[in-house]
Motif scaffolding. Structure first.
Motif, mmCIF file in Angstrom:
data_model
loop_
_atom_site.group_PDB
_atom_site.id
_atom_site.type_symbol
_atom_site.label_atom_id
_atom_site.label_comp_id
_atom_site.label_asym_id
_atom_site.label_seq_id
_atom_site.Cartn_x
_atom_site.Cartn_y
_atom_site.Cartn_z
ATOM 1 N N SER A 11 -22.382 23.408 59.358
ATOM 2 C CA SER A 11 -21.237 24.230 59.772
ATOM 3 C C SER A 11 -21.563 25.113 60.977
ATOM 4 N N GLY A 12 -22.825 25.087 61.419
ATOM 5 C CA GLY A 12 -23.233 25.859 62.588
ATOM 6 C C GLY A 12 -23.815 27.225 62.280
ATOM 7 N N LYS A 13 -23.920 27.587 61.003
ATOM 8 C CA LYS A 13 -24.497 28.880 60.643
ATOM 9 C C LYS A 13 -26.014 28.808 60.749
ATOM 10 N N LYS A 14 -26.619 29.899 61.231
ATOM 11 C CA LYS A 14 -28.065 29.934 61.453
ATOM 12 C C LYS A 14 -28.760 30.769 60.379
ATOM 13 N N TYR A 15 -29.926 30.271 59.966
ATOM 14 C CA TYR A 15 -30.744 30.922 58.948
ATOM 15 C C TYR A 15 -32.195 30.898 59.416
ATOM 16 N N VAL A 16 -32.994 31.834 58.931
ATOM 17 C CA VAL A 16 -34.429 31.820 59.180
ATOM 18 C C VAL A 16 -35.134 31.739 57.836
ATOM 19 N N PHE A 17 -35.979 30.726 57.705
ATOM 20 C CA PHE A 17 -36.791 30.539 56.506
ATOM 21 C C PHE A 17 -38.196 31.052 56.818
ATOM 22 N N GLN A 18 -38.842 31.659 55.829
ATOM 23 C CA GLN A 18 -40.224 32.079 55.987
ATOM 24 C C GLN A 18 -41.028 31.637 54.771
ATOM 25 N N PHE A 19 -42.150 30.988 55.025
ATOM 26 C CA PHE A 19 -43.034 30.566 53.944
ATOM 27 C C PHE A 19 -43.637 31.811 53.307
ATOM 28 N N PRO A 20 -43.482 31.993 51.989
ATOM 29 C CA PRO A 20 -43.938 33.232 51.352
ATOM 30 C C PRO A 20 -45.419 33.242 50.966
ATOM 31 N N GLY A 21 -46.132 32.157 51.201
ATOM 32 C CA GLY A 21 -47.545 32.064 50.824
ATOM 33 C C GLY A 21 -47.719 31.185 49.593
ATOM 34 N N ILE A 22 -48.881 30.593 49.484
ATOM 35 C CA ILE A 22 -49.132 29.634 48.406
ATOM 36 C C ILE A 22 -49.035 30.289 47.028
ATOM 37 N N ARG A 23 -49.611 31.469 46.874
ATOM 38 C CA ARG A 23 -49.545 32.140 45.567
ATOM 39 C C ARG A 23 -48.094 32.439 45.202
ATOM 40 N N ALA A 24 -47.314 32.929 46.157
ATOM 41 C CA ALA A 24 -45.903 33.237 45.891
ATOM 42 C C ALA A 24 -45.128 31.974 45.538
ATOM 43 N N VAL A 25 -45.387 30.872 46.234
ATOM 44 C CA VAL A 25 -44.706 29.613 45.927
ATOM 45 C C VAL A 25 -45.026 29.173 44.505
ATOM 46 N N THR A 26 -46.294 29.277 44.127
ATOM 47 C CA THR A 26 -46.704 28.898 42.777
ATOM 48 C C THR A 26 -46.016 29.773 41.731
ATOM 49 N N ARG A 27 -45.928 31.053 41.997
ATOM 50 C CA ARG A 27 -45.254 31.962 41.066
ATOM 51 C C ARG A 27 -43.761 31.661 40.978
ATOM 52 N N ILE A 28 -43.146 31.380 42.116
ATOM 53 C CA ILE A 28 -41.719 31.021 42.127
ATOM 54 C C ILE A 28 -41.496 29.789 41.260
ATOM 55 N N LYS A 29 -42.329 28.771 41.457
ATOM 56 C CA LYS A 29 -42.179 27.533 40.682
ATOM 57 C C LYS A 29 -42.343 27.793 39.191
ATOM 58 N N ASP A 30 -43.231 28.695 38.819
ATOM 59 C CA ASP A 30 -43.406 29.052 37.406
ATOM 60 C C ASP A 30 -42.195 29.815 36.859
ATOM 61 N N ARG A 31 -41.683 30.763 37.649
ATOM 62 C CA ARG A 31 -40.581 31.608 37.181
ATOM 63 C C ARG A 31 -39.263 30.868 36.984
ATOM 64 N N VAL A 32 -39.041 29.804 37.723
ATOM 65 C CA VAL A 32 -37.731 29.142 37.651
ATOM 66 C C VAL A 32 -37.629 28.138 36.505
ATOM 67 N N LYS A 33 -38.726 27.882 35.823
ATOM 68 C CA LYS A 33 -38.708 26.897 34.736
ATOM 69 C C LYS A 33 -38.250 27.509 33.418
ATOM 70 N N ASN A 34 -37.529 26.686 32.645
ATOM 71 C CA ASN A 34 -37.168 27.126 31.294
ATOM 72 C C ASN A 34 -38.334 26.837 30.348
ATOM 73 N N GLN A 40 -34.573 25.553 36.694
ATOM 74 C CA GLN A 40 -33.182 25.968 36.528
ATOM 75 C C GLN A 40 -32.602 26.317 37.895
ATOM 76 N N ASP A 41 -31.462 25.725 38.226
ATOM 77 C CA ASP A 41 -30.861 25.878 39.548
ATOM 78 C C ASP A 41 -30.571 27.328 39.911
ATOM 79 N N GLU A 42 -29.993 28.092 38.995
ATOM 80 C CA GLU A 42 -29.627 29.477 39.318
ATOM 81 C C GLU A 42 -30.862 30.313 39.635
ATOM 82 N N LYS A 43 -31.879 30.192 38.810
ATOM 83 C CA LYS A 43 -33.102 30.949 39.051
ATOM 84 C C LYS A 43 -33.766 30.500 40.355
ATOM 85 N N ALA A 44 -33.774 29.201 40.615
ATOM 86 C CA ALA A 44 -34.374 28.694 41.848
ATOM 87 C C ALA A 44 -33.640 29.241 43.067
ATOM 88 N N ALA A 45 -32.320 29.216 43.038
ATOM 89 C CA ALA A 45 -31.539 29.726 44.166
ATOM 90 C C ALA A 45 -31.801 31.214 44.375
#
Length: 96
Positions: A11-34, A40-45
């Motif tokens: 749609s032409g909207k601009k966003y900036v993504f930033q890699f949060p670091g390996i430890r943060a990614v691992t924690r995110i992946k742990d937190r979003v699981k049931n 879980q989609d809502e937690k992941a989003a």
């Protein structure tokens, strides 16, 4: 500072993504699981909006009823967080 990527949605909207670091990614992946280990989609989003999409700062509600924009942006941010955007960029360049 961690790696960043500019993303423009269809749609032409601009966003900036930033890699949060390996430890943060691992924690995110742990937190979003049931309790069964299923993401879980809502937690992941929520996690992606809080830790990966740095501009503009958004919540799910900011997308209104534009589910296509939401799915596209969250999906792209998840691929970026997981290091898959480079492969996708290479595929697009090879197909051009």
């Amino acid at each position: 500072m961690f790696k960043q990527k500019e993303f423009t949605s269809e749609s032409g909207k601009k966003y900036v993504f930033q890699f949060p670091g390996i430890r943060a990614v691992t924690r995110i992946k742990d937190r979003v699981k049931n309790k069964y280990g299923i993401a879980q989609d809502e937690k992941a989003a929520d996690e992606i909006l809080a830790h990966v999409i740095v501009e503009p700062k958004m919540k799910m509600e900011d997308f209104g009823d534009d589910i296509n924009e939401f799915n596209e942006v969250i999906g792209a941010a998840i691929r970026f967080m997981n290091g898959l955007e480079d492969e996708e960029d290479d595929d697009q360049q090879a197909g051009s």
